[in-house]
Design an enzyme around this catalytic site. Structure first.
Site, PDB file in Angstrom:
ATOM      1  N   ASP A   1       9.531  -0.528   3.835  1.00 30.79           N
ATOM      2  CA  ASP A   1       8.266   0.137   4.125  1.00 30.79           C
ATOM      3  C   ASP A   1       8.405   0.957   5.406  1.00 30.79           C
ATOM      4  O   ASP A   1       8.645   0.409   6.484  1.00 30.79           O
ATOM      5  CB  ASP A   1       7.148  -0.891   4.295  1.00 30.79           C
ATOM      6  CG  ASP A   1       5.828  -0.181   4.497  1.00 30.79           C
ATOM      7  OD1 ASP A   1       5.288   0.336   3.496  1.00 30.79           O
ATOM      8  OD2 ASP A   1       5.358  -0.079   5.653  1.00 30.79           O
TER       9      ASP A   1
ATOM     10  N   TYR B   1       6.058   5.753  12.538  1.00 29.84           N
ATOM     11  CA  TYR B   1       6.810   4.675  13.188  1.00 29.84           C
ATOM     12  C   TYR B   1       7.929   5.234  14.060  1.00 29.84           C
ATOM     13  O   TYR B   1       8.606   4.467  14.753  1.00 29.84           O
ATOM     14  CB  TYR B   1       7.365   3.684  12.155  1.00 29.84           C
ATOM     15  CG  TYR B   1       6.322   3.044  11.259  1.00 29.84           C
ATOM     16  CD1 TYR B   1       4.971   3.048  11.613  1.00 29.84           C
ATOM     17  CD2 TYR B   1       6.679   2.439  10.061  1.00 29.84           C
ATOM     18  CE1 TYR B   1       4.011   2.469  10.784  1.00 29.84           C
ATOM     19  CE2 TYR B   1       5.724   1.854   9.230  1.00 29.84           C
ATOM     20  CZ  TYR B   1       4.393   1.882   9.600  1.00 29.84           C
ATOM     21  OH  TYR B   1       3.451   1.317   8.777  1.00 29.84           O
TER      22      TYR B   1
ATOM     23  N   HIS C   1      -1.839   7.337   5.124  1.00 27.73           N
ATOM     24  CA  HIS C   1      -1.719   6.206   6.051  1.00 27.73           C
ATOM     25  C   HIS C   1      -3.078   5.602   6.431  1.00 27.73           C
ATOM     26  O   HIS C   1      -3.224   4.384   6.525  1.00 27.73           O
ATOM     27  CB  HIS C   1      -0.974   6.670   7.316  1.00 27.73           C
ATOM     28  CG  HIS C   1      -0.233   5.592   8.029  1.00 27.73           C
ATOM     29  ND1 HIS C   1       0.984   5.788   8.630  1.00 27.73           N
ATOM     30  CD2 HIS C   1      -0.545   4.298   8.246  1.00 27.73           C
ATOM     31  CE1 HIS C   1       1.387   4.653   9.185  1.00 27.73           C
ATOM     32  NE2 HIS C   1       0.476   3.740   8.964  1.00 27.73           N
TER      33      HIS C   1
ATOM     34  N   LYS D   1       4.643   7.147   4.556  1.00 21.32           N
ATOM     35  CA  LYS D   1       3.206   7.458   4.693  1.00 21.32           C
ATOM     36  C   LYS D   1       2.972   8.768   5.423  1.00 21.32           C
ATOM     37  O   LYS D   1       3.708   9.112   6.354  1.00 21.32           O
ATOM     38  CB  LYS D   1       2.503   6.327   5.455  1.00 21.32           C
ATOM     39  CG  LYS D   1       2.879   4.945   4.946  1.00 21.32           C
ATOM     40  CD  LYS D   1       2.109   3.830   5.589  1.00 21.32           C
ATOM     41  CE  LYS D   1       2.713   2.486   5.203  1.00 21.32           C
ATOM     42  NZ  LYS D   1       3.894   2.119   6.012  1.00 21.32           N
TER      43      LYS D   1
END
Ligand code: A2P
Length: 317
Positions: A43, A48, A110, A77
């Site tokens: 994921d 990130y 997201h 995302k």
């Protein structure tokens, strides 16, 4: 390994590795190690800030013959500042470049929150775009286009409630194939979970261990520690496992996908093993009794003064 099977027959392993909060080389090492252990579901997200390292790990693992691309399930995302339809495909393409892959298995919106394109995290209320300025359905239609082009094999949402999903469908959108939300015994989301099951939407649990390493801006001193809850600790003793394993086993046995993050080789291994652990009906019930509607990630970062979003509008409208 248990799987969620999509309408076209594609299978997503219910257990995967979360990469939120894995930094730089840690992310690379965690993904390489996880692939060796047997993890196949990863994921990711542009936000990130580690997709390049994660992509390097995929590429090196494939080159080393440890895994084939088609054996991997990779989710990413679209960040909140890319909701304008013309920004969706370029953002997905940037993620594909960073991850060094040609298609994404699952691409999610997201948050049901839009930021101005130049803003990554908002500091002020005027850095948002409201859902009147950029309706979720417009962003969703742009994701559908990426899906039709084959860039995203499956598309879904994250942090959505039932009314927001229903609205997308009522406005002529395709039913999201996944909703990734915070979920653990303190936040079981029974209505949303049942809704996803009834509508064949994969329900993926993020922060399943309570995300102790989340950034300070998302933490309050009074937050309860799920890994230290006496019931979870008791069941860990009864099953000769660890509290983290109990939480993972509970999620998988419930039929949820779950993506615990770790960058520690020992915990990566124990988490993987937990996906095939069995809890008794009594243990499942004792864990289910821990529900308290508690969110570690409560969305208040989107509810700054002057923002068009409130915590109430996020989860309840
Ligand atoms: P680490 O990366 O050092 O293993 P979440 O998945 O809910 O976001 O939680 C991630 C946090 O939980 C990280 O701090 C991670 O630390 C830690 N963690 C991961 N696996 C376990 C486990 N089996 N037991 C306890 N803590 C864990």
């Amino acid at each position: 390994m248990k799987y969620f099977t999509f309408a076209n027959g594609d299978k997503m392993p219910l257990f995967g590795l979360g990469t939120w909060k894995s930094n730089d080389r840690d992310a690379y090492k965690a993904v390489r190690e996880a692939i060796r252990i047997g993890y196949r579901h990863f994921d990711c997200a542009a936000r990130y800030e580690n997709e390049k390292e994660v992509g390097e790990a995929f590429s090196d693992a494939i080159a080393a013959g440890e895994v084939k691309r088609k054996e991997l399930w990779i989710t990413s995302k679209l960040w909140n500042n890319a909701h304008l339809p013309e920004h969706v495909q370029p953002n997905l393409e940037a993620t594909l470049r960073d991850l060094q892959i040609e298609y994404i298995d699952l691409y999610l919106m997201h948050w049901p929150v839009a930021l101005k394109p130049e803003v990554i995290f908002p500091a002020k209320g005027d850095e948002f775009l409201s859902l009147d300025e950029i309706p979720l359905i417009d962003t969703w239609k742009a994701l559908e286009k990426c899906h039709k082009m084959g860039l995203a094999r499956h598309i879904g949402v994250s942090n959505f409630n039932i009314p927001k999903i229903e609205k997308l469908i009522a406005q002529g959108g395709m039913t999201p194939e996944c909703n990734q939300v915070e979920s653990h015994p303190f936040l079981q989301q029974p209505k949303l979970f049942a809704y996803c099951q009834e509508n064949h939407i994969a329900y993926t649990a993020y922060s399943p261990l309570g995300s102790q390493d989340r950034p300070a801006r998302l933490k309050k001193e009074t937050d309860p520690l799920i890994l230290e809850h006496p019931t979870v600790m008791d069941i860990a003793k009864e099953t000769n496992s660890t509290p983290g394993q109990v939480l993972i086993a509970w999620a998988v046995q419930r039929g949820s996908a779950v993506i615990p993050k770790s960058s520690n080789p020992g915990r990566l291994r124990q988490n993987f093993a937990a996906a095939s652990m069995d809890l008794s009906a009594d243990q499942m019930e004792r864990i289910a009794a821990l529900e308290k509607g508690f969110r570690y990630v409560d969305g208040s970062i989107w509810a700054l003064e002057g923002s068009p979003y409130t915590v109430e509008s996020l989860w309840n409208e």
